[in-house]
Design a protein around this motif. Structure first.
Motif, PDB file in Angstrom:
ATOM      1  N   TYR A  35      14.332  13.031  80.586  1.00  0.00           N
ATOM      2  CA  TYR A  35      13.715  14.320  80.881  1.00  0.00           C
ATOM      3  C   TYR A  35      12.205  14.140  80.798  1.00  0.00           C
ATOM      4  O   TYR A  35      11.710  13.165  80.246  1.00  0.00           O
ATOM      5  N   SER A  36      11.466  15.090  81.335  1.00  0.00           N
ATOM      6  CA  SER A  36      10.016  15.050  81.204  1.00  0.00           C
ATOM      7  C   SER A  36       9.518  16.425  80.800  1.00  0.00           C
ATOM      8  O   SER A  36      10.206  17.429  80.996  1.00  0.00           O
ATOM      9  N   TYR A  37       8.345  16.442  80.188  1.00  0.00           N
ATOM     10  CA  TYR A  37       7.715  17.714  79.871  1.00  0.00           C
ATOM     11  C   TYR A  37       6.235  17.627  80.199  1.00  0.00           C
ATOM     12  O   TYR A  37       5.608  16.581  80.064  1.00  0.00           O
ATOM     13  N   THR A  38       5.706  18.731  80.717  1.00  0.00           N
ATOM     14  CA  THR A  38       4.330  18.793  81.180  1.00  0.00           C
ATOM     15  C   THR A  38       3.584  19.878  80.422  1.00  0.00           C
ATOM     16  O   THR A  38       4.075  21.004  80.307  1.00  0.00           O
ATOM     17  N   LEU A  39       2.420  19.524  79.901  1.00  0.00           N
ATOM     18  CA  LEU A  39       1.545  20.486  79.235  1.00  0.00           C
ATOM     19  C   LEU A  39       0.604  21.063  80.281  1.00  0.00           C
ATOM     20  O   LEU A  39      -0.088  20.319  80.991  1.00  0.00           O
ATOM     21  N   ILE A  40       0.591  22.398  80.394  1.00  0.00           N
ATOM     22  CA  ILE A  40      -0.284  23.096  81.335  1.00  0.00           C
ATOM     23  C   ILE A  40      -1.162  24.064  80.564  1.00  0.00           C
ATOM     24  O   ILE A  40      -0.660  24.881  79.788  1.00  0.00           O
TER      25      ILE A  40
END
Length: 75
Positions: free
Chosen positions: A56-61
């Motif tokens: 899985y991946s996670y992105t900080l915005i």
């Protein structure tokens, strides 16, 4: 980053208005959005028990701008 750690770390400057983490499955589909209200260094618990094995991946915005993307693996 292994989900066994059960947390995702981040650092949000105090000048940021809107911050969130977006989680994606291995097909690129967003599976969860987590708004971050605290500023400075912090971490959130990852919802690993709800996920099947895989990458899985996670992105900080922050304020609409992608800051970083990291991968995590559920084994």
């Amino acid at each position: 980053f292994l989900l066994a750690a059960h947390s995702a770390g981040f650092k949000i400057p105090t000048s940021v208005g809107d911050a969130k983490l977006l989680f994606y499955n291995n097909q690129g589909r967003m599976i969860r959005e987590v708004k971050i209200t605290e500023r400075g260094a912090g971490q959130i618990n990852v919802f690993g028990a709800e996920l099947s094995k895989g990458t899985y991946s996670y992105t900080l915005i922050c304020d609409g701008e992608v800051i970083s993307t990291k991968k995590m693996v559920k084994q």
